[in-house]
Each structure stands twice: as structure tokens, then as C-alpha cells.
Design an enzyme around this catalytic site. Structure first.
Site, short mmCIF file in Angstrom:
data_model
loop_
_atom_site.label_atom_id
_atom_site.label_comp_id
_atom_site.label_asym_id
_atom_site.label_seq_id
_atom_site.Cartn_x
_atom_site.Cartn_y
_atom_site.Cartn_z
N GLU A 192 8.67 -11.31 23.59
CA GLU A 192 9.14 -10.16 22.82
C GLU A 192 8.36 -8.90 23.17
O GLU A 192 7.15 -8.98 23.30
CB GLU A 192 9.02 -10.40 21.31
CG GLU A 192 9.85 -9.40 20.54
CD GLU A 192 9.75 -9.53 19.02
OE1 GLU A 192 10.60 -8.98 18.34
OE2 GLU A 192 8.83 -10.19 18.53
N GLY A 326 -0.93 -10.91 17.27
CA GLY A 326 -1.46 -11.89 16.33
C GLY A 326 -0.72 -13.21 16.42
O GLY A 326 -1.31 -14.28 16.31
N ALA A 327 0.59 -13.13 16.62
CA ALA A 327 1.42 -14.33 16.69
C ALA A 327 2.82 -13.94 17.13
O ALA A 327 3.18 -12.77 17.11
CB ALA A 327 1.49 -15.00 15.31
N MET A 328 3.61 -14.94 17.51
CA MET A 328 4.99 -14.68 17.95
C MET A 328 5.91 -15.80 17.46
O MET A 328 5.62 -16.97 17.64
CB MET A 328 5.00 -14.55 19.48
CG MET A 328 6.38 -14.40 20.07
SD MET A 328 7.19 -12.88 19.46
CE MET A 328 8.89 -13.42 19.45
N GLU A 329 7.05 -15.37 16.90
CA GLU A 329 7.90 -16.29 16.13
C GLU A 329 8.91 -17.10 16.94
O GLU A 329 9.94 -17.51 16.38
CB GLU A 329 8.67 -15.47 15.09
CG GLU A 329 9.73 -14.50 15.68
CD GLU A 329 9.23 -13.09 15.89
OE1 GLU A 329 8.02 -12.91 16.08
OE2 GLU A 329 10.07 -12.16 15.89
N HIS A 362 4.44 -15.02 7.72
CA HIS A 362 5.20 -13.99 8.44
C HIS A 362 6.08 -14.62 9.52
O HIS A 362 7.28 -14.37 9.59
CB HIS A 362 4.18 -13.01 9.05
CG HIS A 362 4.80 -11.89 9.82
ND1 HIS A 362 4.87 -10.60 9.35
CD2 HIS A 362 5.34 -11.85 11.05
CE1 HIS A 362 5.44 -9.84 10.25
NE2 HIS A 362 5.75 -10.58 11.31
N GLU A 363 5.48 -15.46 10.34
CA GLU A 363 6.23 -16.02 11.46
C GLU A 363 7.30 -16.99 10.98
O GLU A 363 8.37 -17.09 11.57
CB GLU A 363 5.30 -16.70 12.47
CG GLU A 363 4.18 -15.80 13.02
CD GLU A 363 4.65 -14.47 13.55
OE1 GLU A 363 5.81 -14.34 13.96
OE2 GLU A 363 3.83 -13.51 13.53
N GLU A 385 10.72 -7.02 11.43
CA GLU A 385 9.29 -6.96 11.09
C GLU A 385 9.04 -6.54 9.65
O GLU A 385 8.12 -7.04 9.01
CB GLU A 385 8.54 -6.06 12.07
CG GLU A 385 8.59 -6.55 13.53
CD GLU A 385 8.04 -7.97 13.71
OE1 GLU A 385 7.40 -8.49 12.79
OE2 GLU A 385 8.29 -8.57 14.77
N1 BES Z 1 7.23 -10.46 16.47
C1 BES Z 1 5.86 -10.19 16.34
C2 BES Z 1 5.11 -10.31 17.63
C3 BES Z 1 5.18 -9.07 18.46
C4 BES Z 1 4.31 -8.02 18.21
C5 BES Z 1 6.07 -8.96 19.48
C6 BES Z 1 4.39 -6.87 18.98
C7 BES Z 1 6.15 -7.82 20.23
C8 BES Z 1 5.29 -6.78 20.00
C9 BES Z 1 5.22 -11.12 15.32
O1 BES Z 1 6.08 -11.61 14.38
C10 BES Z 1 4.24 -10.29 14.55
O2 BES Z 1 4.67 -9.44 13.85
N2 BES Z 1 2.96 -10.55 14.71
C11 BES Z 1 1.93 -9.79 14.05
C12 BES Z 1 1.23 -10.62 13.02
C13 BES Z 1 1.79 -10.40 11.66
C14 BES Z 1 1.17 -11.29 10.64
C15 BES Z 1 1.68 -8.98 11.18
C16 BES Z 1 0.94 -9.34 15.10
O3 BES Z 1 1.02 -9.85 16.20
O4 BES Z 1 0.11 -8.51 14.80
ZN ZN Z 2 6.65 -10.18 13.02
#
Ligand code: BES
Ligand code: ZN
Length: 952
Positions: A192, A326-329, A362-363, A385
Site C-alpha cells: 500500500e 506501524g502495520a499493514m492490513e 486498527h488493522e 484510515e
Molecule cells: N494502511 C496502513 C498502512 C500504511 C501506512 C500504508 C502508510 C501506506 C502508507 C495501516 O493500516 C496503518 O494505518 N498503520 C498505522 C498504524 C495505525 C495503528 C495508526 C501506521 O503504520 O502508522
Molecule cells: Zn490504517
């Protein structure tokens, strides 16, 4: 040798294989209509790398051809660090065309063939296609000798290969060290928003949903994971294994994922029978148990709440050693940074636990909001998001009430208000075309403002109606894409899923006509109301003027750092108008009064005389409130008399709004400071911490600027004012979450301010810890504090660095790294930066946070900034422009500046980057932030100085 092996693989797995090098010839392949198009507007078409004209000039893909199904085979080699792969994409032609445009980035395409349905039926070999490549748009064009016919299906087969990527995007390598000191490599995907194209040629836009059948070849010492459960494993000659995964549900490319690793896992089963597993590097297996408990609870919660089953049979959560965000869903295979998933009872604090819980919440929320229903385009990424962030609140409050997440959510809204009250903010729904723009959309506005306005809407509609609406939305758009308006109609439409709807009516609804009217009015309202929050940027200020029983309300755009008397103020207000669902409570009853403020001004009549009015009850609304006349004085008096007349969140919001109004030049700093005097009696810890946060902030501002008299007096004031509560703190992990957070915050402050008893105790614990060779368990709430005090001596600092290398706990490593970054010795800080750039001891994934931490240290701010300026090119080799780390590095090393010279210096640097072609939204945010800081100091430093003189 390698080549012949690859050929063999393709022979086995593709069914047809052409060894000839692709001939690139375009001229003969165009029909007269395509040529007409070219001749008409040749200049509008770009040139492919071979010099031929590339038949598509837009960043977005054409919709003549859409994908239905991908058969994807991938064979990564974790020794040579590359992969060979092939795919067959089944496409549907919607409009006849002579080319197919796909996304592809940094892939070597070896062979492309096309089969029609007829070819497939009669087992005719594929016809070889010519490939043109246009890297600027990350696209390839497959040229078809004869037109593809509308409404027919075709199969496109592509053989390709590439190196495993170096960074954090596409199909990349990640490494970790075992306890025995061995370095091991794994291969992992992160797609993503626009990086699936780095792993396989595809229609890499969220709207092109398709099914994916994935096969991964691997060595027997590894396991392969993907979105879906494994169907079978085939043993190949030579000992290689090949895992075949079930075909996915219909989904977007950015959610595809696969991993080849040698991790261990723990598993459990959710109430619905879904198998949930947590995977981590073998030595970290013991840190996976909390995540399993939390993900099982949260999955149960969401399946119940949404009344929609999680559609896959399994859900894997994997802790990846090198991870940018932080993570990816990814659907069914969620990937996490280690610190977002692993919990080590010995070193993870209560805040760490909350973080892990939040990230899982979140994920998992994304498995519905984002995966099942996806935004049509990245301009509406907030639908993914913002919702996932909002659902953190809903789900954690129910599954882990003891974490008391509510007040953190409020804080999150305050954080984004800071950003959204600058002119450089942007609307929630914002145009995004290039990959850099799209990456920039993943920002505080999409996440936090998105979540906060959803919370406001829930408060406005009622929890029940809101829930019903979002369930309706999820059911209606399952496996499809949606846009803002689709959400608003679902939220105003209280028809059941089974009801037929047309023009706003529910046919099976037996409501009376008047009810239907209410329903119709609401339908218009939700959309109208919400458009004002999603289509225009910024946050409103509600100015309240009370005269007797009459309340005069006025709305304007709230601007941080721009005063009403400034010449630009007027222009910045033009055309801004919100539909604000205001709420208020009064001294005369517990009732919450509601009203929608739709015009610039409005008047409300109170039913009875009251001594005070507080707007924005529980701070559920996304607006700031200013009380004109004696309004603030009355509220300050009330707080001093008996603060418990107001609800805790209302006290927090008063503190917040007062200091925001100071920044906007609407309230004097001494008035806001006077408001904090009641804190001595404050019984709510979040409220107490909110007040403390501002006082600490002022301390850091003046300390950085070397305003020593004010810094000293503030220190004096803080230690004197908070002494009773500091002295009450124990050095252990007891109490509620907020008791523990208060302990961490107060002791951190006390030690930072060199409060002797604090430093003494921390030094003592640190020595004991060193003597025990790091075996002593220090209470997690004070771990960071103890390390930071210990890091002030050279021996302590060196020992911490050794422990950093040795530690297997990400939570502990973060605390040590923070402690190391608080050293007053610049050569030590420089050493940390060098280690971060090298990426071995300190991983590249932690570099941005490290630079940010060093820049927060008064002794490191100049060092970090100079480093960024001088090493910009190197940093861009590590992280993509627009990515989260790049934005964090820029804002983390500059946004605390508060002098004109610094502003000029930053401006010049940004100009030079722009001249090199790097344009980022963050530049403007930073410049505006520094200007705002300068202005704040000019206006408020004398007031702060005087206030302290009379207060200590
Ligand atoms: N979908 C995002 C990961 C993402 C972040 C993809 C930036 C592309 C660009 C994931 O769900 C997400 O939001 N992760 C957060 C953690 C969340 C608990 C706020 C992150 O990575 O900071
Ligand atoms: Zn997210």
C-alpha cells in the site's frame, strides 16, 4: 545456470514458454483509429524507454480492460536475494482496444503472451505480445496485433523477475539476528498504496478488484504465508516445495501479501471458527501471547459489531523485523512492525500495551473498512484510515475497558487540530494523482481528523443510528468500492439491508408519512453537514457571547498563528462555513442541549438563567470554543470553586481550547495560565496531564531558545507546584493505566528537571541494573526514565548501547534508543546517527524516530538538522519521497525552530530541494509552523515571564 533453472521453472508452471527476447516494434501494430489518435495529438503521448510512442498518457489506467483473476507464481531466492515469477491475468475487455496498460515498476519482463477464450478452449499457444515501458508513470503497455473485442475475456501471461527490493516496499528482504548471533533473511511484501506493481505487473488501483490464486516456491527450511489458507504443498525435484493457496475473495491489489520466512507462531480459534495465528522470529516467540489474546477478542468483537463474518478461514499477524510504517492490513495476512505486535511483560510499559492493542484493533477494523469495502480512489483514503482509527476507539473501549482509551482518543483529536488550523492543511477528501501525492495522503488529517469527525457524527446521530448506518454501508458495498457520498447516504438511510430503497424511501418501511419526512430531511442533512467537514479544510471556532438568557453564536475559521488583526485574516476566512452540531450544558441541569449551527451567526435562548454555559460537551465536536465577555472568567471561577461541576473531558477541552486561543491571539496567555491554577485540586489524571503538557511545552520552548531566566523560573514553578504529587509517586508498576501514566510522566519531568530525589533513585536503579548485567527487572513505567538518567555518564551510555544490540525486545530497544538520544555529548549523538545510517546495530526503520529524538534534545537539535541538510541525498536512497519517514525526518528536525534565522535557513533548504524537483506538502506545513512559533514567542514570552514572577 541460473537462467536455465529459471526457464525450467517457467516451463513447468506456465504451460507455454517463449525464450526469444521481446521484439519491440510498435508501428505495424496500430489500427487506423489508433494512428488517427496519434496523428491528432502526438505531443500528448509520452515516449517509452525504447523511443517508441507509449500509447497512454495518463497516470490513471484506462478502463477498457479490467482484471478478473490473477494466477500468480513467485519463487524468491533468499540466498541470491532475487525472485523469478510468472502470472496469468484473466481480463475482461469492456471496450475494444489494441493495447493493455498495466502497472509495473523495476521488474524485468521476460515474456508476454495473450490467449483468447477460444485459444484456451482449443489449447492454442499464446500469441507473443510486444511490451513498451514508461517508467515515469510506472506503466507498461502490451501491444495487441489484432484488436481485443469488447465483452470477451482474454488471458495475459507474463514471465518476470527482479531483485528483492532493498527498502520497505514491494517484495523486499528483511533480516534479523538470532540469539546465537546468526543473521537470517526473510522475504516480505508491503504494497500500500502503489507498490504491488513492484512485485508483479498489475492493475494497481484500488478500484480494480480481482481474485488472486497464489503459489509460492520455497526451500524446506522456510514457510510461506499468503492472504489465504494453504490448499496443498507440492514437493519438487531437488527438494524445493511449492505452496498453493486458496483463491482470494475479490480484492484490491494493495492488499495482496506473501511472506517467506522461518518464523514460529502461536494460534487460537475465534468464536466463529477463524484460526488466528501470531508469527514472529523464533527467539521472539514468547512475546506473541498478548497479541493472540487481543486479536481473538477483537476479531470476535468486530464480527459481532458489524454483523458480518470475517470472510476468510484464517488470519495471520506477523511481526516483521524491518517495517516502515506501524502495520499493514493485508487481507488475512496482517504485517506489523515488531513493536506494534510484540509484548514483553518485562520491558513493555502500559503505553506499549495500549499501542499494541490499538494497532491490532486498527488493522482488524480494516478487514471490513478498507478490505471488504474500499475507497474508489486514494483521494478518499480517509474512508479507510479515518474509519479504522475511529473503530480503535469503539473496539478497545469494549474489549479492553481497563486501558481507558477514551482520553487518548481525545488527545488524538487535539493533535490533528494543531495541523488542521494551519493554512497549509488540506480537505479530508483531497486530490491525489502521483505516487508521492498518494503517499502524502496517509497523514494526520486522513487518520485523525477522519476519526474525530466520525466520532462527532456518531454523537450527532446517536450511537445506534450510526452503527446501523455503517453496517448498512459495509453490507451494501461489500467486495466493492465506495466514495464519501455512499457513506453519507448509508448513514442517513435507516432502511434495513433487505429493504428496497429508491429515492430515499424504504418500501418495506411502515413508518408514518411524518417519520419518512424526518428521514428524508436527515438524509439531506447528513450529506450536507458532512460535506462541510470533508470538502473544506480547517476547523471552526465557535464564539459564544452570553447576555442574560440569550446566547449569541458566531462561527469563523480557526487559525493558529494568524490573528484577527492581521491583514491576511479576512481573506483566509472567505467562503468557509461549517454545519456544526454544537452541544452545550449549563449550570441548571445535567441535560445536553443540541443545535446545528449552519450560518455565520445564530442566537439561542436558554430556558432559564444559569451561572455558566459550557459548549462542546465531552469534547465530541470538532471545533474550538471561545467565550467572549466574562465567559472565560466565569469558567475559571467555576473550576476553582468546584471543578467537578464540569465533566472531566470538559475540563480537558477547556485547557486545550484556552491555549489554542492564545496561539490564535484571542486569549491572553496569563488568562490560560490562570486557568491551570485549579489543577492542584484536579482529580482526573488526563486533565492534570493535559495542563502539565502545556507547562512542559513552554519549558522546552524557552530551554531551546536559551531564555534562561524563564526556563529557571518555570522549572522552579513546575517542581514547586507539582511537588506533592511528584513525591507521592512510587517506583513500581502498580495502579490503573492512568495512575501508571501519571507516574511515568511526572517522574520523567522530575528527573529531566534534575529533581534530586528523582535522579538519585533512578541512578540507584540504573547501577543495580548494570551490576546485575541487565538482569534486574526495572518497573516498566520508569524504565525509560532510569535508562535516560543512566545514559548521562559515558559508562552508562556505552553499556546501554551494548544492551541495545543484545536486547530481543523492541519495546526495550525503543526505550534505550530514546535514552541514548538524550545524552548531552554531541559526539555520542553523532555516533547514533552514524549507526542509524549504517543500518546494522540501529535499523534503518528506526532512523527517522532517532533523528526526531535527537532533534528534541537541545544539545542535538542543530546536529540533527545539519545532518539532514548535508545527507538529504543519502536519506532519499533509504526512503521514498512522500513516505512517512521522510516527512517525519523533515518535520522532526525543523518544526521546533522559533527564530527568524532558522526560518530563513529552512526556507533556503526547501527551495533547494524544490529546485531539484522534490515538492512536498510538509515543506509548507513546517514553514508555517516555524512562523507561528516565532510569533508565539514574540507575543507571549514577556507575559510568561511576568506570570511566573508573580506565581513563584
Ligand atoms: N494502511 C496502513 C498502512 C500504511 C501506512 C500504508 C502508510 C501506506 C502508507 C495501516 O493500516 C496503518 O494505518 N498503520 C498505522 C498504524 C495505525 C495503528 C495508526 C501506521 O503504520 O502508522
Ligand atoms: Zn490504517
Amino acid at each position: 545456470m541460473a537462467n536455465s533453472r529459471r526457464k525450467l521453472i517457467f516451463n513447468i508452471y506456465i504451460g507455454f514458454y517463449c525464450s526469444a527476447v521481446i521484439q519491440i516494434c510498435i508501428c505495424s501494430q496500430f489500427t487506423s483509429s489508433s494512428i488517427d489518435q496519434f496523428n491528432k495529438d502526438r505531443g500528448a503521448f509520452p515516449v517509452a524507454i525504447n523511443g517508441e510512442i507509449f500509447p497512454w498518457h495518463e497516470l490513471r489506467l484506462p478502463t477498457m480492460v479490467i482484471p478478473l483473476h490473477y494466477d500468480l507464481f513467485v519463487h524468491p531466492n533468499l540466498t541470491s536475494l532475487d525472485f523469478v515469477a510468472s502470472e496469468k491475468i484473466e481480463v475482461l475487455v469492456r471496450d475494444a482496444t489494441q493495447f493493455i496498460i498495466l502497472h509495473s515498476k523495476d521488474l524485468e519482463i521476460m515474456n508476454v503472451t495473450l490467449q483468447s477464450e477460444e485459444d484456451l478452449r482449443y489449447r492454442k499457444p499464446g500469441r507473443k505480445l510486444t511490451v513498451l515501458s514508461y517508467p515515469a508513470h510506472e506503466q507498461i503497455a502490451l501491444l495487441i496485433p489484432e484488436k481485443l473485442m469488447a465483452d470477451l475475456r482474454y488471458s495475459v501471461a507474463i514471465d518476470f523477475q527482479a531483485k528483492l527490493a532493498d527498502g520497505f516496499e514491494g517484495f523486499y528482504k528483511s533480516t534479523y539476528r538470532t540469539l546465537g548471533g546468526e543473521t537470517r533473511t526473510i522475504a516480505v511484501t508491503d504494497f500500500e498504496p502503489t507498490q504491488a506493481r513492484m512485485a508483479f505487473p498489475c492493475f494497481d488501483e484500488p478500484l480494480f478488484k480481482a481474485n488472486f490464486s497464489i503459489k509460492i516456491r520455497r526451500e524446506s527450511r522456510h514457510v510461506a504465508l499468503s492472504n489465504m489458507p494453504k490448499v496443498k504443498t507440492i514437493e519438487l525435484e531437488g527438494g524445493l516445495l511449492e505452496d498453493h493457496f486458496e483463491t482470494t475473495v475479490k480484492m484490491s491489489t494493495y492488499l495482496v501479501a506473501y511472506i517467506v520466512c522461518d518464523f514460529n507462531s502461536v494460534s487460537g480459534t475465534a468464536s466463529s471458527g477463524v484460526k488466528v495465528s501470531i508469527h514472529a522470529a523464533p527467539d521472539k516467540w514468547s512475546q506473541t501471547h498478548y497479541a493472540l489474546e487481543a486479536s481473538l477478542k477483537l476479531l470476535d468483537f468486530y464480527e459481532n459489531y458489524f454483523d458480518i463474518h470475517y470472510p476468510l478461514a484464517k488470519l495471520d499477524l506477523v511481526a516483521i523485523p524491518d517495517f516502515e510504517s506501524g502495520a499493514m492490513e493485508n487481507w488475512g495476512l496482517v504485517t506489523y512492525r515488531e513493536t506494534s505486535l510484540l509484548f514483553d511483560p518485562k520491558t513493555s510499559s502500559t503505553s506499549d500495551k495500549l499501542w499494541v492493542t490499538r494497532v491490532i484493533a486498527h488493522e482488524l477494523a480494516h478487514q471490513w473498512f478498507g478490505n471488504l469495502v474500499t475507497m474508489e480512489w486514494w483521494n478518499d483514503i480517509w474512508l479507510n484510515e479515518g474509519f479504522a482509527t475511529y473503530m480503535e476507539l469503539i473496539s478497545v473501549n469494549v474489549t479492553y475497558p481497563e486501558l481507558q482509551f477514551d482520553d487518548d482518543f481525545l488527545d488524538m483529536c487535539f493533535e490533528v487540530i494543531k495541523r488542521d488550523s494551519l493554512n497549509s492543511s488540506h480537505p479530508l477528501s483531497n486530490q491525489a494523482e502521483t505516487s508521492t501525492h498518494i503517499k502524502e495522503m496517509f497523514d494526520a488529517v486522513s487518520y485523525k481528523k477522519g476519526a474525530c469527525i466520525l466520532n462527532m457524527l456518531k454523537d450527532f446521530l446517536s450511537e445506534e443510528k450510526f452503527k446501523k448506518g455503517i453496517i448498512h454501508y459495509l453490507k451494501k458495498f461489500s467486495y466493492r468500492n465506495a466514495k464519501n457520498d455512499d457513506l453519507w447516504s448509508s448513514l442517513s438511510d435507516d432502511c434495513l439491508e433487505s429493504d428496497s430503497t429508491s429515492g430515499g424511501f424504504c418500501y418495506s418501511d411502515s413508518k408514518t408519512a411524518s417519520n419518512t419526512l424526518t428521514f428524508l430531511r436527515e438524509k439531506v442533512e447528513v450529506k450536507q453537514v458532512m460535506a462541510t467537514w470533508t470538502l473544506q479544510k480547517g476547523i471552526p471556532l465557535v464564539v459564544v457571547n452570553r447576555e442574560g438568557r440569550s446566547l449569541r453564536l458566531q462561527q469563523e475559521r480557526f487559525l493558529n498563528g494568524v490573528f484577527k488583526e492581521d491583514p491576511e485574516w479576512g481573506a483566509l476566512q472567505e467562503r468557509y462555513l461549517w454545519h456544526i452540531p454544537v452541544t452545550y450544558s449549563t449550570s441548571s441541569s445535567n441535560a445536553i442541549h443540541r443545535h446545528i449551527l449552519k450560518s455565520k451567526t445564530d442566537t439561542l435562548d436558554l430556558p432559564e438563567k444559569t451561572s455558566w454555559v459550557k459548549f462542546n460537551v465531552d469534547s465530541n465536536g470538532y471545533y474550538i470554543v471561545h467565550y467572549e465577555g466574562h465567559g472565560w472568567d466565569q469558567l475559571i471561577t467555576l473550576l476553582n470553586q468546584n471543578h467537578t461541576f464540569l465533566r472531566p473531558k470538559d475540563r480537558i477541552s477547556l485547557i486545550h481550547d484556552a491555549f489554542q486561543l492564545v496561539s490564535a491571539g484571542r486569549l491572553t496567555l496569563d488568562k490560560a495560565l490562570d486557568l491551570t491554577r485549579y489543577l492542584q485540586h484536579e482529580t482526573s489524571i488526563p486533565a492534570l496531564l493535559k495542563g502539565l503538557e502545556y507547562l512542559e511545552l513552554f519549558y522546552h520552548i524557552t530551554e531551546r531558545r536559551n531564555v534562561s531566566d524563564v526556563t529557571e523560573n518555570l522549572k522552579h514553578y513546575l517542581l514547586q507546584y507539582f511537588k506533592p504529587v511528584i513525591d507521592m509517586q512510587s517506583w513500581c508498576d502498580e495502579g490503573s493505566v492512568w495512575d501508571r501514566r501519571l507516574r511515568s510522566a511526572l517522574l520523567k519531568l522530575a528527573c529531566y528537571l534534575n529533581h534530586a530525589p528523582c535522579v538519585q533513585k533512578a541512578t540507584e536503579l540504573f547501577s543495580q541494573w548494570m551490576e546485575s548485567s541487565g538482569k534486574l527487572n526495572i518497573p516498566t513505567d520508569v524504565l525509560k526514565i532510569v535508562y535516560s538518567v543512566g545514559a548521562q555518564t559515558t559508562a552508562g551510555w556505552n553499556y546501554l548501547l551494548e544492551q541495545y544490540e543484545r536486547s530481543l525486545s523492541g519495546a526495550e530497544k525503543n526505550k534505550i534508543l530514546y535514552a541514548l538520544s538524550t545524552s548531552k555529548h554531541q559526539e555520542k549523538l553523532m555516533k547514533l546517527i552514524e549507526l542509524g545510517m549504517e543500518g546494522k546495530v540501529i535499523k534503518t526503520q528506526d532512523l527517522a524516530a532517532l533523528l526526531h529524538a535527537i532533534a528534541r534534545n537541545p544539545k542535538g537539535q542543530q546536529l540533527a538538522w545539519n545532518f539532514v541538510k548535508e545527507n538529504w541525498i543519502h536519506l532519499l536512497k533509504k526512503f521514498e519521497l512522500g513516505s512517512f519517514p521522510i516527512r517525519m525526518i523533515i518535520s522532526g528536525t525543523t518544526s521546533h525552530f522559533s527564530s527568524k534565522d532558522e526560518l530563513q535557513e529552512v526556507k533556503l533548504f526547501f527551495e533547494s530541494l524544490k529546485a531539484q524537483g522534490s515538492h512536498l506538502e510538509i515543506f509548507q506545513i513546517v514553514l508555517e509552523t516555524i512562523s507561528k512559533n516565532i510569533k508565539w514567542l514574540e507575543k507571549n514570552l514577556p507575559t510568561l515571564r511576568n506570570w511566573l514572577l508573580i506565581s513563584i
